[in-house]
Design an enzyme around this catalytic site. Structure first.
Site, mmCIF file in Angstrom:
data_model
loop_
_atom_site.group_PDB
_atom_site.id
_atom_site.type_symbol
_atom_site.label_atom_id
_atom_site.label_comp_id
_atom_site.label_asym_id
_atom_site.label_seq_id
_atom_site.Cartn_x
_atom_site.Cartn_y
_atom_site.Cartn_z
ATOM 1 N N HIS A 1 1.208 -1.725 -0.341
ATOM 2 C CA HIS A 1 0.182 -0.461 -0.342
ATOM 3 C C HIS A 1 0.618 0.958 -0.291
ATOM 4 C CE1 HIS A 1 -2.997 -2.773 1.351
ATOM 5 N NE2 HIS A 1 -2.551 -3.512 2.264
ATOM 6 N N SER B 1 15.225 22.375 -16.354
ATOM 7 C CA SER B 1 13.678 22.611 -16.295
ATOM 8 C C SER B 1 14.234 23.826 -17.002
ATOM 9 C CB SER B 1 12.677 22.886 -14.867
ATOM 10 O OG SER B 1 12.576 24.023 -14.830
ATOM 11 N N LYS C 1 16.101 22.325 -10.879
ATOM 12 C CA LYS C 1 15.567 21.212 -11.735
ATOM 13 C C LYS C 1 16.478 19.725 -12.290
ATOM 14 C CE LYS C 1 11.598 19.818 -10.395
ATOM 15 N NZ LYS C 1 10.596 20.427 -11.749
ATOM 16 N N GLU D 1 9.505 8.716 -16.601
ATOM 17 C CA GLU D 1 8.561 9.056 -17.607
ATOM 18 C C GLU D 1 8.119 8.823 -18.200
ATOM 19 O OE1 GLU D 1 9.134 13.455 -15.830
ATOM 20 O OE2 GLU D 1 9.232 12.986 -14.253
#
Ligand code: ARG
Length: 458
Positions: free
Chosen positions: A156, A277, A283, A290
């Site tokens: 979980h 970024s 970043k 992804e």
């Protein structure tokens, strides 16, 4: 705009219709399979005396030249031909005249395209198996080096029990090893040659189908000519296997992304596999993970497209089947590059071992072991579960871990606790006592690693 089939038509094909119908734009990648199949067919026609051996030799020699020229770029695809089969045949006829016109004897584009797609798919599977093998090797290397690297395991997405990085990566090893087996079994099942099935009902020429099948490395010829030209099951099986690979990569990606967050910091992605970024200077984003996670969607889409395209198609060939190519090629390319980039990226990831171990110690991951400790002292498991539940409650009040409680505090809740409890619930013990087959204990993991090395030839 040129066709092999103009004879019965009074008018030329409308240009837009021609463009809508053509497939050369995407089936040109089948050129090598098409020529290889034609060489086997022409050789067989000569051997059987269906065409003369001079004609057969002439065809084979010229086909080899065409292949060579396509490979080195001196011959380019001319988009006035509707598909790769027409392109190769027209080029041949253009160069050797009448002998070239005999190549298509006893053959239809229906069995030809069925053959080409199988050859292409078989080659693809072999390439992908190698890439999956490299991925397994990358995972295996991480496992081998991290038998003692502790980390929390989750259910979980809540900390559950402690484990090791080797054990965690082993779960992915299992998934990709199954994927590899699946690819092998698809390859085995599809490895029958459809050529010689004609348009759908075979042919009256005395073709030697066994010879062609053998020359092209198949286990044998297919046994029903209608099925041969209309079977795309192997593509659907492959797309299913590809979807599973993407599902596994996507799960791994999700975890890499989570483990890479500022909050977790279990791992650090290498600069060479991260992106920045345009606005936020701080970043460093895990774009590769992804993208792979994102690409799983389009591979699932290919599986659904192919199933839907084939649904309710009457026997035998229908032009709908031309759609199999763009659908399959897109999924094939996507999966090959995703597996490849992962096998390059995994070895560059840095695992923050201290942080992973510290995290494994927090969050009561040793609660099950504390209960097991009481069981070993004779307390029934259900009672032990209740006792440890109370301990956890006390710890939450005191904002500490079980091992931070004094022996008196422990004894207050159960008389069965002794000083040996601290060792029994230490991180190292919690992991290393787990020696059942498939568990993270060192000896259990060492056995599994031996099995993996043997199975996957690592
Ligand atoms: N381009 C076609 C395909 O990919 C080749 C087969 C054509 N056969 C036919 N009967 N029109 O399916």
């Amino acid at each position: 705009m040129a066709q092999l089939w103009g004879g019965r038509f009074a008018k030329p094909c409308d240009e837009e219709v021609y463009n809508f119908n053509q497939s050369l734009g995407f089936d040109k990648r089948l050129y090598k399979c098409d020529i290889t199949g034609s060489i086997a067919h022409a050789t067989m026609l000569g051997k059987q005396g269906i065409i003369s051996s001079e004609e057969s030799d002439k065809i084979v020699t010229e086909l080899k030249k065409i292949l060579e020229e396509l490979e080195n770029g001196t011959l380019v695809f001319d988009d006035t031909q509707e598909d790769i089969h027409s392109f190769v045949e027209a080029t041949l006829i253009n160069r050797i005249g009448d002998a070239g016109k005999k190549l298509h004897t006893g053959r239809s584009r229906n069995d030809q395209v069925a053959l080409d797609m199988r050859l292409y798919t078989r080659d693809y599977i072999d390439k992908l198996i190698l890439e999956v093998h490299n991925l397994l090797k990358a995972i295996y290397d991480i496992m081998k080096d991290n038998l003692h690297t502790y980390m929390p395991a989750f259910t979980h997405l809540q900390k559950a029990q402690p484990t090791t990085l080797a054990h965690y990566m082993g779960a992915y090893f299992e998934m990709f090893s199954r994927d590899k087996d699946r690819l092998k079994s698809i390859r085995e099942r599809m490895n029958y040659c459809p050529l010689g099935s004609g348009a759908l009902c075979g042919t009256t020429y005395n073709l030697d189908r066994e010879f062609v099948a053998n020359a092209l490395g198949f286990n044998g010829p297919t046994l029903n000519s209608m099925d041969s030209v209309s079977d795309r099951d192997y593509l659907i099986e492959l797309l299913n296997a590809l979807s599973l690979i993407m599902m596994h990569l996507s799960r791994l990606s999700e975890e890499m992304i989570i483990f890479n967050t500022n909050e977790y910091r279990f791992i650090e992605m290498d600069d060479s596999f991260s992106t920045g970024s345009s606005i936020m200077p701080q970043k460093k984003n895990p774009d590769i993970a992804e993208l792979v996670r994102g690409k799983s969607g389009r591979v699932y889409g290919s599986l659904m497209s192919m199933l839907t395209t084939m649904k309710a198609l009457p026997l035998a060939y229908n032009k709908d089947m031309q759609e199999d190519k763009e659908i399959s090629f897109d999924a094939m390319d996507t999966v090959l590059s995703s597996v490849h980039i992962y096998s390059l990226m995994l070895p560059t990831i840095t695992f923050n071992k201290e942080r992973m171990a510290a995290s494994a110690m927090m969050g009561f991951t040793n609660a099950t072991d504390a209960a097991d400790y009481l069981v070993n002292k004779g307390v029934p498991f259900r009672d032990a579960h209740g006792i440890i539940g109370k301990l956890v409650l006390l710890c939450e009040e005191k904002k500490c871990s079980i091992e931070d409680l004094s022996l008196d505090e422990l004894k207050n809740i159960s008389e069965c606790f002794e000083t040996d409890v601290y060792d029994a619930i230490s991180l190292k013990e919690c992991v290393n006592k787990r020696l059942t087959i498939g568990a993270p204990g060192i000896e259990a993991m060492e056995e599994v690693l031996k099995t993996y090395a043997l199975k996957e030839d690592l």
